[in-house]
Design a protein around this motif. Sequence first.
Motif, PDB file in Angstrom:
ATOM      1  N   CYS A  10      10.617 -14.674  -2.138  1.00 34.06           N
ATOM      2  CA  CYS A  10       9.953 -14.812  -3.434  1.00 34.06           C
ATOM      3  C   CYS A  10       9.609 -13.423  -3.973  1.00 34.06           C
ATOM      4  O   CYS A  10       9.870 -12.419  -3.331  1.00 34.06           O
ATOM      5  N   ASP A  31       8.681 -16.474   2.965  1.00 29.76           N
ATOM      6  CA  ASP A  31       8.329 -17.612   3.813  1.00 29.76           C
ATOM      7  C   ASP A  31       9.363 -17.746   4.925  1.00 29.76           C
ATOM      8  O   ASP A  31      10.573 -17.642   4.678  1.00 29.76           O
ATOM      9  N   ASN A  82       9.459 -26.422   1.505  1.00 32.04           N
ATOM     10  CA  ASN A  82       9.061 -25.062   1.149  1.00 32.04           C
ATOM     11  C   ASN A  82       9.846 -24.551  -0.054  1.00 32.04           C
ATOM     12  O   ASN A  82       9.300 -23.859  -0.919  1.00 32.04           O
ATOM     13  N   ARG A 104       8.082 -23.396  -3.536  1.00 30.89           N
ATOM     14  CA  ARG A 104       8.232 -22.025  -4.033  1.00 30.89           C
ATOM     15  C   ARG A 104       8.948 -21.984  -5.383  1.00 30.89           C
ATOM     16  O   ARG A 104       8.599 -21.205  -6.272  1.00 30.89           O
ATOM     17  N   GLU A 155       6.907 -22.514  -8.498  1.00 34.64           N
ATOM     18  CA  GLU A 155       6.057 -21.418  -8.958  1.00 34.64           C
ATOM     19  C   GLU A 155       6.748 -20.529  -9.983  1.00 34.64           C
ATOM     20  O   GLU A 155       6.099 -19.715 -10.638  1.00 34.64           O
TER      21      GLU A 155
END
Length: 323
Positions: free
Chosen positions: A145, A150, A167, A171, A174
């Motif tokens: 990211c 992650d 996940n 992510r 966002e």
Amino acid sequence: MHVAASPTELDLRGAYPEVSPLVQMRYAARQLQLFKPRLVRSDQAGNLLTRYRGRGMNFEEVRDYQAGDDVRSIDWRVTARTGKTHTKLYQEERERPVVILLDLRSPMFFGSHRAFKSVAASGIAAALGWAGLQHSDRIGALLFCDQEIDTVRPRRSHHAVLSMIHNIVARAAELRSPVAENGSQTMKTLLEEARRIARPGSALFLISDCHDLDEHCSQSLYLLSRHADLQVIRVTDPLELQLPTQSLTISDGRQRTFLNAGNRSLREHFADKQAQARMDVEQLCRRHKLPLLDFDNTKPLVSELMSFYGSRQQNGWHKNKRQ
């Protein structure tokens, strides 16, 4: 009763990936083969054939008994028939960790048709994860990211793939603009982190638009490819290659700009610059002998996956490898 979707019916669209379509990619993954059997450097059981001599899954051959051979491997039938002691040899099956390096930085939040690059990349990641799992490989991931990375530690479990998918969706949700508000980490950072966690013999799949896979990454690519197999999957929107002939308005989420289609010099300059950037990536991969596959996020994802990794391909891992 739930009816599984046909692989050809799976289609990812929109600006954000969703859990359900990514889970359903496991049906398409049944027809994918990520790599051919090869020698690996892992000590755990799996589905990759090795040339290690010992007790394993598949019988290979019988030869004369040699000092040091395991007496449990003696072929008593051949020994009785020939009058000489013979030993059975086996070809072991071994796993390899599969680690997916997924770029979910702001520049991936872009698309002109069907799906954003981030959505297509998420679908590719899910499909590769399911495909590796069905061959009993351990699946892990690094989600890259703007400010964080992650980590999903490699495990041979569908929970690992599901954890990766959840996940990814979290992510990707966002993302708000193709321009990072507070800057972004570089590709070099991801490659350095991948080298830190990847075990020797791992298979790594880098899924990105490769906008900053440049000379600054060269040393990291060299070090990473010395002890792991790295494949680069480049996801590109056609609008990034050449501006359309019709005028259009574009936005970065905050400001809007009008592009005049009549400005021929602008279109030519843009196309030349993008072509050079793509060529630089191709030369970098060629120098490090890395396979480079190109995906168009505006095309149906499953058919694109089948063209590269379909089980009918004799060697999906080396398809389109730059020599």
